[in-house]
Motif scaffolding. Structure first.
Motif: not given
Ligand SMILES: *[C@@H]1O[C@H](CO)[C@@H](O)[C@H](O)[C@H]1NC(C)=O
Ligand SMILES: *[C@@H]1O[C@H](CO)[C@@H](O)[C@H](O)[C@H]1NC(C)=O
Ligand SMILES: *[C@@H]1O[C@H](CO)[C@@H](O)[C@H](O)[C@H]1NC(C)=O
Ligand SMILES: *[C@@H]1O[C@H](CO)[C@@H](O)[C@H](O)[C@H]1NC(C)=O
Length: 470
Positions: A47, A153, A157
């Motif tokens: 991410g 992100t 999350v």
């Protein structure tokens, strides 16, 4: 070893990031830990990350446990399994390191950090895979700074942190080898034999677990990858057997050592990896005996007598700091404090998980790397039957010793060769030849053979290779 998770003090003017890193020695042993108790998967880590970076221009002597404040920030996307992309679209590399840490190299800067965790009490741990603290420097080893990373992100999350319960053993209890268990192993299968090692008689459960790699908070073994066609063809063209201990009568492998009751297998496997690779690289003209104790005592990339990883030690510590000669910092088996030494440091110029990233390895890639550049370091799960191995081709029997409630550990060792049983390479049981660090009275003069090609006890998915700098 416990690192207490920081209060995350966010302060007004610039972002002030303070965290404390407390290491308890000599206090009551609350938990036997190998490595850290973080349990972070690819999903929990991939991410977008923000990296808050402290003042740069420093050396590898930087102390990131002291408070510092961020002066710049970077963002990077970490894509499964190994591609990192910065905000300008520059691509780089990253890898997960077991379930504990990550390393990313983007735009000439190398970031490395352990994931955060919080030990709630004796039995409960929270794992924060979205927070990391560590070191960043240029790929050439200059311009060090501290950094803190936050994942902003990615999958999951905002989910609550992963919490889990630690399975405990009675550390102080004597291990007491169980002869019935030994007999059961020998009756159960003909491939390998077990015996009672009298050396175990006066070891405690805790000693035994540290010796076998230390208790795993949670094992994290990815399956090996499927080799591609080219790899398969190359591997098939290699000899059916090979042993770095006997290449035309010459050995490239250092002597077997004994780690004792400290969870320092990772340090011994790392020194043995570097020693053998120096020998291979220089046709035996550089024959070193390197110091595991300096690693145990001084490396912040591992957890002293509570475990560590060869990627971070033979690899990263070797590159960033270098390893010293054994005589410079002799082995004591204990969490001795670090003392500065001025001996020559032997550096690592390159290191990687075979296949490119954590979880990318397989039998064929291991064979190719072993033949090309020398022995490789591997991790595997130690079940209780393995402790009693004395000869033959090991595989886990699935038998358990009900008198000694054993929790699987994660041991690190050096693969020095491979072969097959009997006369026929196509039908004979295939094996790896592995150097252990339990002294030469254990196993086959300190070595064991283990089934090859079936990812036995997870030995084939996360092998590590290095290139020493002569
Ligand atoms: C550790 O993480 C893995 C992958 O997310 C998960 O399957 C496993 O249950 C976790 N272990 C514990 C003890 O929570
Ligand atoms: C990290 O994740 C936890 C929940 O898992 C969340 O409470 C916390 O705010 C996150 N921290 C940051 C810095 O994103
Ligand atoms: C344990 O056994 C070893 C080897 O048999 C011996 O050297 C050592 O002194 C013993 N330790 C204790 C505490 O009895
Ligand atoms: C490596 O060393 C051996 C023994 O000293 C020598 O016979 C051999 O020629 C050397 N090989 C190379 C490639 O230099």
């Amino acid at each position: 070893m416990f690192r207490f998770v920081p209060g995350r003090l966010l302060v007004i003017i610039c972002v002030i990031i303070v965290w404390a890193q407390c290491v308890l020695y000599g206090g009551p042993a609350l938990l036997v830990a190998a490595d850290t108790p973080a349990n972070c998967s690819f999903d929990a880590v991939s991410g977008k990350w923000m990296f808050y970076i402290g003042p740069g221009g420093q050396s590898n002597k930087i102390d990131c446990s002291k408070p510092w404040h961020a002066v710049s920030q970077w963002s990077a996307m970490l894509h499964f399994p190994d591609v990192a992309v910065d905000k300008n679209g520059m691509t780089g590399f990253w890898t997960l390191i077991y379930n504990q840490a990550f390393e990313a190299v983007i735009h000439g800067r190398k970031f490395f950090g352990f994931f955060e965790y919080e030990v709630i009490d004796r039995k409960h741990v929270l794992s924060f895979c979205n927070i990391t603290t560590g070191w960043v420097h240029n790929s050439d080893g200059r311009n060090w700074a501290c950094f803190k990373g936050e994942r902003v992100t990615g999958p999951g999350v905002g989910d609550p942190p992963q919490s889990y319960t630690v399975e405990e053993i009675d550390e102080e209890r004597l291990y007491k080898p169980n002869d019935e268990f030994v007999e059961k192993i020998n009756k159960h299968q003909p491939s390998w034999t077990a015996k009672h090692y009298s050396r175990y008689d006066n070891m405690t459960m805790g000693d035994m677990q540290r010796r076998a790699g230390g208790k795993k908070w949670k094992n994290a073994y990815p399956p090996p990858t499927i080799p591609d066609k080219i790899t398969q063809i190359e591997s098939a063209s290699l000899p059916d057997q090979f042993d770095w201990r006997d290449v035309g009568g010459v050995t490239f492998v250092p002597d077997v050592r004994d780690q004792g009751i400290c969870g320092s297998c990772y340090a011994f496997a790392s020194t043995a990896l570097q020693e053998s690779r120096y020998r291979v690289l220089t046709n035996n003209s550089i024959r070193l005996v390197l110091s595991p104790q300096e690693i145990v005592s001084c490396s912040e990339y591992a957890q002293k007598c509570d475990g560590g990883f060869p990627y971070l030690i033979a690899g990263k510590y070797g590159q960033d700091f270098g390893l010293v000669d054994d005589s410079c910092f002799p082995y004591t088996e204990y969490n001795e404090p670090c003392r500065p030494v001025t001996c020559r440091r032997f550096r690592t110029s390159d290191y990687h998980y075979i296949g490119g990233f954590y979880g990318a390895c397989n039998e064929d890639l291991m064979k190719i790397e072993l033949l090309r550049n020398g022995p490789v370091a591997v991790s595997f799960e130690v079940y209780d039957d393995f402790l009693f191995y004395t000869g033959g081709i090991y595989h886990h029997t699935q038998l358990t010793d009900r008198f000694n409630p054993w929790k699987t550990t994660n041991h690190v060792v050096l693969v020095v060769g491979y072969g097959y049983a009997g006369d026929d390479p196509d039908t004979g049981e295939k094996f790896w030849i592995v150097q252990n660090t339990w002294g030469d009275a254990w196993g086959e003069q300190g070595y064991f053979r283990i089934r090859r090609g079936t990812n036995e006890v997870n030995i084939e998915s996360m092998a590590v290779a290095t290139l020493p700098r002569p």
